[in-house]
Design a protein around this motif. Structure first.
Motif, PDB file in Angstrom:
ATOM      1  N   TYR A  51      10.308   0.014   1.063  1.00 51.72           N
ATOM      2  CA  TYR A  51      11.088   0.706   0.045  1.00 51.72           C
ATOM      3  C   TYR A  51      10.349   0.732  -1.290  1.00 51.72           C
ATOM      4  N   ALA A  52      10.519   1.835  -2.008  1.00 48.75           N
ATOM      5  CA  ALA A  52       9.998   1.932  -3.371  1.00 48.75           C
ATOM      6  C   ALA A  52      11.010   1.272  -4.295  1.00 48.75           C
ATOM      7  N   GLU A  53      10.871  -0.028  -4.457  1.00 50.97           N
ATOM      8  CA  GLU A  53      11.795  -0.808  -5.276  1.00 50.97           C
ATOM      9  C   GLU A  53      11.107  -2.100  -5.686  1.00 50.97           C
ATOM     10  N   ASN A  54      11.640  -2.725  -6.725  1.00 50.97           N
ATOM     11  CA  ASN A  54      11.046  -3.948  -7.243  1.00 50.97           C
ATOM     12  C   ASN A  54      11.964  -5.131  -6.959  1.00 50.97           C
ATOM     13  N   PRO A  55      11.682  -5.926  -5.920  1.00 50.65           N
ATOM     14  CA  PRO A  55      12.533  -7.059  -5.583  1.00 50.65           C
ATOM     15  C   PRO A  55      12.623  -8.099  -6.698  1.00 50.65           C
ATOM     16  N   ASP A  56      11.609  -8.132  -7.566  1.00 49.16           N
ATOM     17  CA  ASP A  56      11.597  -9.116  -8.647  1.00 49.16           C
ATOM     18  C   ASP A  56      12.286  -8.611  -9.916  1.00 49.16           C
ATOM     19  N   ASP A  57      12.863  -7.407  -9.828  1.00 51.52           N
ATOM     20  CA  ASP A  57      13.632  -6.850 -10.942  1.00 51.52           C
ATOM     21  C   ASP A  57      14.941  -6.277 -10.391  1.00 51.52           C
ATOM     22  N   ASN A  58      15.664  -7.144  -9.675  1.00 53.25           N
ATOM     23  CA  ASN A  58      16.959  -6.783  -9.100  1.00 53.25           C
ATOM     24  C   ASN A  58      16.876  -5.537  -8.229  1.00 53.25           C
ATOM     25  N   PHE A  59      15.730  -5.367  -7.548  1.00 54.66           N
ATOM     26  CA  PHE A  59      15.523  -4.260  -6.614  1.00 54.66           C
ATOM     27  C   PHE A  59      15.708  -2.888  -7.271  1.00 54.66           C
ATOM     28  N   MET A  60      15.299  -2.785  -8.517  1.00 53.90           N
ATOM     29  CA  MET A  60      15.379  -1.505  -9.203  1.00 53.90           C
ATOM     30  C   MET A  60      14.452  -0.490  -8.523  1.00 53.90           C
ATOM     31  N   PRO A  61      14.896   0.765  -8.414  1.00 53.48           N
ATOM     32  CA  PRO A  61      14.049   1.793  -7.804  1.00 53.48           C
ATOM     33  C   PRO A  61      12.729   1.935  -8.561  1.00 53.48           C
ATOM     34  N   ALA A  62      11.671   2.190  -7.812  1.00 53.16           N
ATOM     35  CA  ALA A  62      10.347   2.354  -8.414  1.00 53.16           C
ATOM     36  C   ALA A  62       9.879   3.791  -8.232  1.00 53.16           C
ATOM     37  N   ILE A  63       9.144   4.278  -9.184  1.00 57.79           N
ATOM     38  CA  ILE A  63       8.584   5.615  -9.084  1.00 57.79           C
ATOM     39  C   ILE A  63       7.105   5.559  -9.418  1.00 57.79           C
ATOM     40  N   GLY A  64       6.396   6.604  -9.060  1.00 57.20           N
ATOM     41  CA  GLY A  64       4.971   6.660  -9.362  1.00 57.20           C
ATOM     42  C   GLY A  64       4.208   7.390  -8.273  1.00 57.20           C
ATOM     43  N   GLN A  65       2.909   7.364  -8.387  1.00 62.41           N
ATOM     44  CA  GLN A  65       2.047   8.021  -7.412  1.00 62.41           C
ATOM     45  C   GLN A  65       1.454   6.993  -6.467  1.00 62.41           C
ATOM     46  N   ILE A  66       1.465   7.311  -5.187  1.00 66.17           N
ATOM     47  CA  ILE A  66       0.822   6.433  -4.208  1.00 66.17           C
ATOM     48  C   ILE A  66      -0.683   6.594  -4.346  1.00 66.17           C
ATOM     49  N   THR A  67      -1.325   5.573  -4.872  1.00 68.62           N
ATOM     50  CA  THR A  67      -2.775   5.663  -5.016  1.00 68.62           C
ATOM     51  C   THR A  67      -3.492   5.275  -3.719  1.00 68.62           C
ATOM     52  N   LYS A  68      -2.866   4.366  -2.940  1.00 65.43           N
ATOM     53  CA  LYS A  68      -3.485   3.964  -1.674  1.00 65.43           C
ATOM     54  C   LYS A  68      -2.433   3.357  -0.757  1.00 65.43           C
ATOM     55  N   ILE A  69      -2.276   3.936   0.425  1.00 66.17           N
ATOM     56  CA  ILE A  69      -1.375   3.350   1.428  1.00 66.17           C
ATOM     57  C   ILE A  69      -2.123   2.313   2.258  1.00 66.17           C
ATOM     58  N   GLY A  70      -3.335   2.617   2.610  1.00 69.07           N
ATOM     59  CA  GLY A  70      -4.084   1.746   3.510  1.00 69.07           C
ATOM     60  C   GLY A  70      -4.083   2.320   4.910  1.00 69.07           C
ATOM     61  N   GLU A  71      -4.972   1.848   5.749  1.00 69.68           N
ATOM     62  CA  GLU A  71      -5.085   2.353   7.114  1.00 69.68           C
ATOM     63  C   GLU A  71      -4.458   1.370   8.094  1.00 69.68           C
ATOM     64  N   PRO A  72      -3.502   1.826   8.905  1.00 66.14           N
ATOM     65  CA  PRO A  72      -2.924   0.915   9.907  1.00 66.14           C
ATOM     66  C   PRO A  72      -3.974   0.507  10.931  1.00 66.14           C
ATOM     67  N   ASN A  73      -3.921  -0.745  11.358  1.00 71.36           N
ATOM     68  CA  ASN A  73      -4.871  -1.183  12.372  1.00 71.36           C
ATOM     69  C   ASN A  73      -4.448  -0.675  13.749  1.00 71.36           C
ATOM     70  N   TYR A  74      -5.197  -1.000  14.761  1.00 68.58           N
ATOM     71  CA  TYR A  74      -5.018  -0.365  16.068  1.00 68.58           C
ATOM     72  C   TYR A  74      -3.689  -0.717  16.734  1.00 68.58           C
ATOM     73  N   PHE A  75      -3.059  -1.824  16.332  1.00 70.52           N
ATOM     74  CA  PHE A  75      -1.801  -2.188  16.981  1.00 70.52           C
ATOM     75  C   PHE A  75      -0.579  -1.854  16.118  1.00 70.52           C
ATOM     76  N   THR A  76      -0.771  -1.114  15.047  1.00 72.62           N
ATOM     77  CA  THR A  76       0.312  -0.823  14.120  1.00 72.62           C
ATOM     78  C   THR A  76       0.719   0.644  14.193  1.00 72.62           C
ATOM     79  N   ARG A  77       1.995   0.884  14.290  1.00 71.97           N
ATOM     80  CA  ARG A  77       2.540   2.247  14.198  1.00 71.97           C
ATOM     81  C   ARG A  77       3.120   2.419  12.794  1.00 71.97           C
ATOM     82  N   LEU A  78       2.582   3.352  12.055  1.00 76.03           N
ATOM     83  CA  LEU A  78       3.056   3.630  10.700  1.00 76.03           C
ATOM     84  C   LEU A  78       3.755   4.979  10.697  1.00 76.03           C
ATOM     85  N   ASP A  79       5.051   4.986  10.478  1.00 78.53           N
ATOM     86  CA  ASP A  79       5.819   6.226  10.364  1.00 78.53           C
ATOM     87  C   ASP A  79       6.120   6.471   8.896  1.00 78.53           C
ATOM     88  N   THR A  80       5.512   7.503   8.330  1.00 78.57           N
ATOM     89  CA  THR A  80       5.728   7.801   6.919  1.00 78.57           C
ATOM     90  C   THR A  80       5.605   9.296   6.684  1.00 78.57           C
TER      91      THR A  80
END
Length: 490
Positions: free
Chosen positions: A340-369
């Protein structure tokens, strides 16, 4: 299949998921997008994408007439609603069919029946399904509801009949506060759902949330695809799901899955659905039925090997399923976490911004996005930006794989709950399978701690694999847990 072209009346991750299956079966797809979604993958992965305009949801994804018009103009012969938005809207399903299109979902009658908490509970009692002790009568006077609560015994749950998403619910622990909580609940229900009708139920203090995936064709064949444990929730929103459930014995699993099939058969269901139960020790009670595909459906696909979207398409096409219940088996263990785009350390307030890097899932990971590097995250849509899914031979192996997967997917650019999920996964009680619906509330202080270091995570994994309970205790008391702020941010 007789379906040649599907309009997907949804967005982001679920739109991409449906496209994936449609492509495999050479079914063309149409997606929708708004101004702020013009650069999202949903627009480019489909065969065709149509601009919905801009403005509030009622003018875009909740605009029934506009969506049906787009389907007809683009030559689609079916509409898949995904989940959320119009997926359980009976008026939408009815208009789709009236316009000569195929609705990839259950009948209008099933949506209406199971969408009404009061009506569905009455139907379950009629069929002989175990339900939580409570009152769901037509007399909504304060005196009658208070008498019902007294008879059931405190604590009780006041729940709006038309409710959902955790709204219109109050837990009452004693008689003296009942009337005030009832009035508060009715006000919220009226404002949120346009109805102040409520149910009174026995409140189960240590519940687990177990749901069963069901699937039916239109030839009287009803199947279950086993259960999912969805007890890790925050404010009634699921954040971690797994299958099989660590709480079910083989006998209990057989009983709860057979009950789910009994329900889908009793209402002559069609397509994909999920029957949700509350588990109290070795007893379970019907909670509700979701007449759509669930967000957490991937873990069921991982352990059974069935493509649930494919089965939805086949059922909607009128095909008869060519398998038996015995052909559906569970293999291994699967976990899903929701990013989730939220900040758990700030009462889970919604977060906004640009995704600069998601990262690459490894061979055993299914990433649905439905997002990619460079995508903008705003507050105009649901804050869930991705689902991370793994499948191991055992529960312990799945947790280990998930921890590694989360470390490989940083989601840079804005705050997310990624490290918060790691704290849950490495918590002693989660690792031992004590996953009740009040988990995150009960261990709220523990979960506020800084994300564990690589060494601490490694120790937790070792504890899992060796089943060393003393080591688990050491992991949770490790002082570095409190002082370190990063978790392999690569």
């Amino acid at each position: 299949m007789k379906i040649n072209k599907v309009l997907i009346a949804n967005r982001a991750e679920i739109a991409i998921r449906i496209i994936r299956t449609c492509k495999f079966y050479n079914i063309k797809t149409v997606t929708l997008y708004t101004e702020e979604e013009k650069d999202l993958p949903q627009r480019f992965e489909a065969d065709q994408s149509v601009y919905l305009g801009d403005g509030p949801l009622k003018d875009t994804y909740l605009n029934i007439d506009k969506i049906i018009s787009v389907a007809k103009e683009t030559g689609a012969d079916a509409i898949h609603p995904g989940y959320g938005f119009l997926s359980e809207n009976a008026e939408f399903a009815k208009k789709v069919v009236e316009n000569g299109l195929i609705f990839i979902g259950p009948s209008v009658e099933s949506i209406i029946l199971m969408g009404d908490k009061k009506g569905s509970k009455e139907k379950m009692i009629e069929v002989g399904i175990p339900t939580i002790p409570g009152y769901h009568g037509a007399d909504q006077s304060t005196s009658t509801l208070e008498a019902a609560a007294d008879s059931i015994g405190y604590p009780v749950l006041i729940k709006a009949s038309a409710g959902g998403g955790g709204k219109g619910m109050r837990v009452v622990y004693d008689k003296k506060s009942f009337v005030a909580e009832l009035e508060s609940c009715k006000r919220e229900a009226t404002n949120s759902f346009g109805s102040d009708i409520v149910l009174i139920e026995k409140f189960i203090e240590n519940p687990r949330h177990i749901e069963v995936q069901v699937m039916s064709d239109n030839h009287g064949n009803h199947f279950h695809f086993f259960e999912r444990e969805c007890s890790i929730q925050r404010r009634h929103q699921k954040i971690i799901e797994e299958t099989p459930s660590p709480a079910l014995s083989p006998e209990l699993r057989d009983s709860i899955t057979r009950t789910a099939v009994q329900i889908s058969s009793a209402i002559n269901y069609s397509g994909a659905g999920t029957v949700e139960f509350i588990l109290d020790g070795d007893k379970f009670y019907f909670l509700e039925m979701n007449t759509r595909l669930q967000v957490e459906h991937p873990i069921t696909e991982e352990v059974t090997g069935f493509d649930l979207v494919e089965l939805q398409l086949r059922a909607a096409s009128g095909e008869k399923f060519d398998f038996t219940q015995d052909d559906i088996i569970q293999t291994g263990h699967s976990l899903e976490v929701r990013i989730y785009a939220e900040n758990p350390d700030d009462n889970f307030m919604p977060a906004i911004g640009q995704i600069t890097k998601i990262g690459e899932p490894n061979y055993f990971t299914r990433l649905d996005t439905g997002y990619r590097d460079g995508s903008e995250i705003t507050v105009n849509f649901d804050p869930m930006i991705a689902k991370v899914i793994v499948h191991g031979d055992t529960r312990e192996e799945s947790i280990e794989m998930m921890l590694e997967s989360l470390s490989d997917l940083p989601f840079f650019g804005f705050a997310t709950n990624r490290d918060y999920l790691t704290r849950i996964l490495t918590h002693e009680k989660f690792m031992s399978g004590e996953t009740y619906t009040h988990f995150v509330k009960t261990y709220e202080e523990d979960l506020k701690k800084a994300a564990p270091s690589d060494d601490v995570v490694a120790a937790a994994i070792g504890a899992l694999l060796l089943n060393d309970h003393k080591l688990i205790e050491n992991v949770n008391s490790n002082k570095s847990w409190d002082s370190l702020v990063g978790f392999r941010n690569i």
